[in-house]
Enzyme design. Structure first.
Site, PDB file in Angstrom:
ATOM      1  N   ASP A   1      -1.592  -0.878   6.123  1.00 19.32           N
ATOM      2  CA  ASP A   1      -2.018  -0.518   7.479  1.00 19.32           C
ATOM      3  C   ASP A   1      -3.469  -0.057   7.535  1.00 19.32           C
ATOM      4  OD1 ASP A   1      -1.771   1.843   6.130  1.00 19.32           O
ATOM      5  OD2 ASP A   1      -0.728   2.925   7.719  1.00 19.32           O
TER       6      ASP A   1
ATOM      7  N   ASP B   1      -6.805  -2.735   3.091  1.00 18.18           N
ATOM      8  CA  ASP B   1      -5.788  -3.760   2.806  1.00 18.18           C
ATOM      9  C   ASP B   1      -6.140  -5.098   3.427  1.00 18.18           C
ATOM     10  OD1 ASP B   1      -3.970  -1.842   1.545  1.00 18.18           O
ATOM     11  OD2 ASP B   1      -3.680  -1.056   3.563  1.00 18.18           O
TER      12      ASP B   1
ATOM     13  N   ASP C   1       0.857  -1.185   0.000  1.00 23.67           N
ATOM     14  CA  ASP C   1       0.000   0.000   0.000  1.00 23.67           C
ATOM     15  C   ASP C   1       0.895   1.239   0.000  1.00 23.67           C
ATOM     16  OD1 ASP C   1      -2.375   1.521   0.211  1.00 23.67           O
ATOM     17  OD2 ASP C   1      -2.063   1.720   2.359  1.00 23.67           O
TER      18      ASP C   1
END
Length: 818
Positions: free
Chosen positions: A807, A811, A498
């Site tokens: 985080d 995700d 990410d």
């Protein structure tokens, strides 16, 4: 025959009537006779007594007496009730009566309960608890049973908050009450099971089939060696095997024990979640353990409900209660269904809750107190190698047993010979001592085969290798939950990462701003804006947010809460001159459409006190908001139509900011006639805010710098042959700029076809095309959680070992997949 009833005069015996048909014996008379026969013989005279009877033989009198007794007995009990049948009938009647009474009682209870619910009198009045107007038992019972009647009797959320001495807007005032609340209602902790002791790990370490075989072989080798070679030289083989086995057991137990202690500490940190709470009108981050009954907690998408509570207010709030109820159904919460259970996830919407139960007084606390995490799993490598060792051991045992049988058969049949050609065993001639020595040598040879076949060093090698790998990863600040992760990380071929908060610092700041076609420089200079534009922007920033602005504790400045993007926008609004509390007091929120990663925008409907119309404010990804706008408001407050030329200008501005790795957020609004807005609470909950014909107010660019060291880490992965891919929800230009800054894209030459792709484009490809494209993807922008998951699944299908970092809640599906 007559019987006198005078107790002082004995009855006179008459001649007995021997004809049964002529005898008429009354039942009462028979009863009296029976009593007479049972009385003392000295007081009563029996008519059948031989001494008082004329001309009758003893035998005949005896027979007639027996006949009379039978006759009298049969007549006496002819009309007596069958007591057994009467008892059975009475039992059936009693059972029927009992069932009827139970049914009647149940019906009365049901009717009384229904009447009590209707009248609102089914709930016992609350019992005061110290300084509070309600006790722990009433709160726990109401939350556990989701008793809406009790809540209504207590005066709803407002009445309950008064009992708990808190405010639904500002929360608990002052920290002095916190210890008192913990004493009265408990703390938000629960007892945890103690970890396993070192002796327990030792006990589990030796219970391995390979080690058990080696222990038996060591004992046999030790005994046979000492017997055949003596104590000085015979213990070598058995002793060495014993040492290897003990070393394996102690190393395995020590490694697992240390791992268990590390993960106990890790689990403590994992459970110690930081949550937002409103106290004294401020939003503070506190440990989940410090939550007390009466706290007011804001909730948003992705949050876990930290305690049992009641919804104060919410907008499209949906809770995933599958962790508690087992039903994978999203439950919508409103004033008709306000109870929130600890441990559940916020699936959609936003809201605030009043805490009514914490710690062991919640179902989640009871559940967590009853379970413990098992940290003793074997890794796939251990399973495979132990399987190989077991197979080798079984083969070795089979061969050794076969050799033992063959050699013993040859020995006792006289086919075994010494080196000089003499027969080792001759029946009747070979002594017992020589026979035993020969058999022991054969058994020793068989045990030697087992010892050689079973790889005693293999379990030790596996244990030491994984323990060293785990230690190295711990030194790199990587906490390993499963030792199999050490193997997997060493085999990874690609990393899907990410962007926000992972590759970047997630510390956002507004660095560019466009109002209409005018770029505001510097972006926080509010003097360049018309009053109408400034007012609408303040309204949209202050009300269309999940964050908050409040004075700092020292009173010298302000504190801002919320997500990094929200905080950046609120800081920008304050610098423009926005008075957060004043703006919020001038309008009433009617309905909220919360932000999520699928629609990439958030909206709010406001009833402005100074205007008869309802204002709808939207905020979100710049290109998404721009596509819904038909007009824009320039810096002078005039409305202008967005023609093709203006649309190109705004798109170019967005692309220019994105090329500088800025996150672009746009603000827009529109008005709505009051008569077109639903009035009822239920209708408002179901209302979909209009998303077309919007008026563009501003476009801002937010900077999120890369983390230090990311570029070196990406280069290290690339040099090791591990491909790093960026998968983000930001637009392609922003993602491309950050990718180039991090080294994922080294130059424009890397931007070949399909190297940079949008999530929507990837999603719409066929399975075969998707497999062809996936290998070449370096950056995926505007990706939803399902797009990230789809990419990971496709790469794994192609044979890649995929690692995922992130985080955010978007995700989670991809992280769960690996």
């Amino acid at each position: 025959m007559t019987t006198g009833n005078d107790s002082h005069t004995p009855p006179t015996a008459a001649e007995p009537q021997l004809d049964p048909e002529a005898s008429v014996i009354d039942v009462d008379a028979a009863s009296a006779n029976a009593k007479g026969w049972a009385a003392d013989e000295e007081e009563y005279s029996d008519p059948f007594d031989i001494g008082n009877t004329k001309n009758a033989s003893h035998e005949s009198l005896k027979r007639w007496r027996e006949a009379a007794l039978v006759l009298n007995a049969s007549r006496r009990f002819r009309y007596t009730l069958d007591l057994k049948k009467e008892d059975e009938k009475e039992q059936r009647r009693s059972m029927i009566r009992a069932h009827a009474q139970v049914i009647r009682a149940a019906l009365l209870f049901k009717l009384a309960g229904q009447q009590a619910i209707v009248l609102g009198t089914a709930v016992t009045p609350p019992t005061p608890n110290g300084d509070y107007g309600i006790g722990l038992e009433e709160l726990a019972s109401m939350s556990r049973d989701h008793n809406i009647s009790a809540l209504q009797q207590y005066g709803g959320v407002k009445g309950l908050s008064k009992m708990l001495k808190t405010n639904t807007e500002t929360g608990i005032v002052g920290d002095d009450e916190l210890p008192q609340r913990r004493n009265a209602f408990g703390s938000n902790t629960y007892p945890t099971k103690k970890g396993r002791s070192f002796l327990r790990f030792l006990w589990e370490a030796w219970q391995d089939l390979t080690l058990i075989i080696l222990i038996i072989a060591a004992a046999a080798s030790l005994a046979l060696g000492i017997k055949t070679e003596g104590l000085d030289d015979g213990w070598y083989d058995g002793g060495s095997i014993t040492f290897a086995v003990l070393l394996v057991i102690f190393v395995t137990a020590t490694s697992d024990y240390r791992q268990s202690l590390q993960f106990q500490n890790l689990n403590e940190e994992k459970r110690n979640v930081q949550v937002e709470v409103i106290r004294g009108g401020r939003r503070d981050k506190i440990s989940i353990y410090n939550i007390v009954v009466g706290d007011v907690i804001p909730l948003k998408i992705g949050d876990q409900v930290p305690a049992d509570g009641i919804l104060i207010n919410g907008h499209s709030l949906a809770i995933d209660e599958s962790s508690m109820t087992g039903e994978s159904k999203i439950v919508h919460k409103d004033q008709k269904s306000p109870f929130l259970m600890s441990g559940c996830k916020v699936a959609d919407g936003a809201g605030t809750m009043l805490v009514t139960g914490v710690g062991i007084n919640t179902e989640w606390g009871l559940l967590m107190a009853s379970i413990s995490e098992d940290t003793g799993e074997e890794t796939p490598l251990q399973v495979r190698l132990n399987g190989v060792a077991t197979f080798i051991g079984i083969v070795g045992l089979t061969v050794a047993l076969s050799v033992l049988i063959v050699l013993l058969t040859r020995f006792f049949t006289g086919n075994s010979k010494n080196a000089d050609g003499s027969v080792q065993f001759v029946r009747g001639k070979t002594s017992i001592g020589q026979t035993v020595d020969g058999a022991i040598k054969i058994i020793t040879a068989a045990v030697t085969i087992v010892v050689v076949a079973v790889p005693e060093g293999l379990p030790l090698a596996v244990t030491l290798t994984l323990a060293c790998s785990m230690k190295k990863m711990m030194a790199d600040k990587a906490l390993v939950r499963r030792l199999s992760a050490c193997e997997t990380m060493g085999s990874a071929t690609t990393i899907c990462s990410d962007k926000t908060g992972t590759l970047t610092l997630n510390q956002m700041t507004v660095v560019e701003a466009y109002v209409g076609r005018k770029q505001i420089d510097p972006p926080e200079d509010g003097s360049q804006l018309n009053t109408a534009v400034s007012s609408l922007l303040d309204e949209g920033i202050a009300q269309n947010t999940a964050g908050s602005v409040f004075p700092s504790k020292d009173g010298a400045g302000i504190d801002v809460s919320g997500s990094p993007t929200e905080k950046a926008i609120l800081h920008w609004g304050v610098k423009l001159g926005m008075k957060f509390d004043a703006v919020r007091s001038e309008s009433i929120i009617l309905h909220v459409s919360p932000f999520n990663s699928t629609k990439k925008r958030a909206g709010v409907a406001l009833r402005v006190q100074t205007d008869s119309q309802v204002h709808l404010h939207w905020k979100g990804a710049a290109e998404v908001i721009l596509a819904s706008c038909s007009q824009y408001m320039d810096a002078n407050g005039s409305l202008q139509s967005i023609d093709e030329d203006n649309k190109v200008f705004f798109k170019d501005a967005i692309e220019t900011m994105a090329a500088k790795s800025l996150r672009c957020v746009a603000f827009a609004y529109r008005t709505c006639e009051t008569d077109k807005v639903p009035t009822g609470e239920e209708q408002l909950e179901q209302w979909t805010l209009p998303e077309d014909d919007l008026v563009l107010l501003a476009i801002v660019g937010i900077k999120d710098p890369c983390r230090p060291g990311v570029k070196d880490a990406v280069k290290l992965c690339m040099d090791a042959g591990v491909k790093v891919r960026m998968v983000t929800g930001d637009n392609l230009q922003t993602a491309k700029a950050i990718a180039m800054e991090c080294g994922i894209l080294s130059s424009n030459a890397d931007n070949v076809e399909h190297s940079i792709i949008e999530g929507k484009t990837f999603r719409e490809l066929s399975d075969k095309e998707r497999e062809q494209v996936a290998k070449r993807i370096s950056v995926m922008g505007r990706s939803s959680p399902s797009d990230k998951l789809l990419l990971v699944q496709t790469l794994r299908k192609l044979g890649d070992v995929v690692a995922v970092t992130g985080d955010g809640t978007n995700d989670a599906p991809a992280l769960h997949e690996v």
